[in-house]
Design an enzyme around this catalytic site. Structure first.
Site, PDB file in Angstrom:
ATOM      1  N   SER A 116       0.825  -1.210   0.000  1.00  0.00           N
ATOM      2  CA  SER A 116       0.000   0.000   0.000  1.00  0.00           C
ATOM      3  C   SER A 116       0.856   1.257   0.000  1.00  0.00           C
ATOM      4  O   SER A 116       1.963   1.274   0.560  1.00  0.00           O
ATOM      5  CB  SER A 116      -0.861  -0.025   1.263  1.00  0.00           C
ATOM      6  OG  SER A 116      -1.491   1.219   1.443  1.00  0.00           O
ATOM      7  N   TYR A 140      -1.929   0.008  10.259  1.00  0.00           N
ATOM      8  CA  TYR A 140      -2.190  -0.685   8.987  1.00  0.00           C
ATOM      9  C   TYR A 140      -0.973  -0.583   8.059  1.00  0.00           C
ATOM     10  O   TYR A 140      -0.461  -1.585   7.556  1.00  0.00           O
ATOM     11  CB  TYR A 140      -3.430  -0.102   8.301  1.00  0.00           C
ATOM     12  CG  TYR A 140      -3.543  -0.518   6.864  1.00  0.00           C
ATOM     13  CD1 TYR A 140      -3.828  -1.829   6.521  1.00  0.00           C
ATOM     14  CD2 TYR A 140      -3.314   0.398   5.824  1.00  0.00           C
ATOM     15  CE1 TYR A 140      -3.894  -2.229   5.196  1.00  0.00           C
ATOM     16  CE2 TYR A 140      -3.387   0.007   4.504  1.00  0.00           C
ATOM     17  CZ  TYR A 140      -3.674  -1.301   4.191  1.00  0.00           C
ATOM     18  OH  TYR A 140      -3.719  -1.690   2.871  1.00  0.00           O
ATOM     19  N   LYS A 144       1.874  -3.587   6.632  1.00  0.00           N
ATOM     20  CA  LYS A 144       2.242  -3.846   5.231  1.00  0.00           C
ATOM     21  C   LYS A 144       3.755  -3.721   5.035  1.00  0.00           C
ATOM     22  O   LYS A 144       4.372  -4.495   4.307  1.00  0.00           O
ATOM     23  CB  LYS A 144       1.502  -2.865   4.313  1.00  0.00           C
ATOM     24  CG  LYS A 144      -0.001  -3.107   4.249  1.00  0.00           C
ATOM     25  CD  LYS A 144      -0.299  -4.377   3.471  1.00  0.00           C
ATOM     26  CE  LYS A 144      -1.772  -4.734   3.470  1.00  0.00           C
ATOM     27  NZ  LYS A 144      -2.069  -5.980   2.746  1.00  0.00           N
TER      28      LYS A 144
END
Ligand code: UDP
Length: 326
Positions: A116, A140, A144
């Site tokens: 991302s 988050y 990643k």
């Protein structure tokens, strides 16, 4: 190739699974349906399992003689990850490491990983190139990034070939109208605006009108989910054991929240009321990809414009006002 698609019942995963099949690959979807929708997997062979259920993951790999993995299974709400990081660490990190372990056990040495632009954090410069420092500002984004690091180390040590594809704003829906975006709760700008057009919401809040951008609202690089899917197939077909690809997937063009609102009004013919509100915590003013590395490495570039994105999303939402209704 025989490809295991984790999270293949989710938004991006289902579109990638569909394109893999169309490109002649044999696909098996593995999804625990925590966020995914069974109908999104269609008639593709389906294994209902968590990545943490090692026995079932290994069994699926061996039963279907899997040769490569596309890994989408993850939680992806930035805001929730701030409030409840534990499930993000558990699902996105522990789950991914379990998958990599199972792959090593099964001798599978190719993986395309769903990363991302959230790994970059607040950008120091736009457009963002892949060598931009990665300092995520949400749990988050951090989960990643951790898996990107694990992949780099596994590639170096064990010869695993990987592509870490850093998406910008995934949006739109498959051209045939059969699959699309269905999140609960919905937090993304385009589907929220279209829900107002459908009469399911009164209005949408515009988060911040005082950003240092031409119209004061945030700029994002919206990329069609089918363009993302095409890039995944191209990356998979290019991968060789030991190869490392880290690529931005975006269009290279930004659109402001205000521009997106105007476009949604034009496409739907609805007034779509909005309320100007305060900034949302953690939103950088502008996120735009420099997608030239993906073009160079994969011969890929986005085909769909932001208008086509909104048109395809509108087609999906109109035909499926309750999403998959499952
Ligand atoms: N946004 C907004 N109102 C909303 C949801 C989003 O103004 O109800 C803005 C948000 O601040 C961001 C852009 O729309 O600038 C895209 O947000 P989204 O949540 O769709 O994706 P993100 O960029 O957070 O991944």
């Amino acid at each position: 190739m025989r490809v295991l698609v984790t999270g293949g019942a989710g938004y991006v995963g289902s579109h990638a699974a569909k394109q893999l099949t169309k490109s002649g690959h044999q696909v098996v979807i593995l999804d625990n349906l925590a966020e995914g929708h069974r109908p999104a997997a269609g008639s593709t062979p389906f294994v209902s399992a968590s990545l943490l259920d090692r026995e079932r993951v290994v069994a699926a790999m061996s039963e279907h003689k899997i040769e490569a993995v596309m890994h989408f299974a993850a939680f992806a709400y930035v805001g929730v990850s701030v409030k409840d990081p534990a499930i993000y660490y558990q699902n996105n990190i522990v789950g991914s490491l379990a998958l990599l372990d199972a792959m090593r056990g099964a001798g599978i040495d190719r993986i395309v990983f769903s990363s991302s632009c959230a790994t970059y954090g607040i950008p120091e410069r736009v457009p963002i190139t892949e060598d931009h420092p990665q300092h995520p500002i949400s749990p988050y984004g951090f989960t990643k990034l951790v898996i990107e690091h694990a992949l780099a180390d596994y590639s170096h040590a064990y010869g695993m070939g990987y592509a870490a594809l850093r998406y910008f704003n995934a949006s739109g829906a498959a051209a045939d109208g059969t699959i699309g975006e269905d999140h609960d709760p919905e937090t993304h700008l385009i589907p929220l605006l279209l829900q107002v057009a459908l009469g399911q919401r009164e209005s949408v809040d515009v988060f911040g009108t005082d950003y240092p951008t031409p119209d004061g609202t945030c700029i994002r690089d919206y990329i069609h989910v089918d363009d993302l899917a095409t890039a995944h197939v191209a990356a998979l077909e290019k991968l060789k054991p030991g190869m490392a690809l880290k690529l931005n997937l975006g269009t290279g063009h930004g659109a402001s929240v205000e521009e997106v609102v105007t476009l949604c009004r034009e496409v739907t013919g609805h007034a779509i009321p909005v309320r100007k509100t305060a900034r949302r915590e953690g939103d950088p003013p502008a996120l735009v990809a420099d997608p030239s590395a993906a073009k160079r490495e994969l011969g890929w570039q986005a085909r769909y414009s932001i208008r086509e994105i909104v048109e395809s999303a509108w087609k999906w939402h109109k035909a499926h006002p309750k999403g998959y209704n499952d």
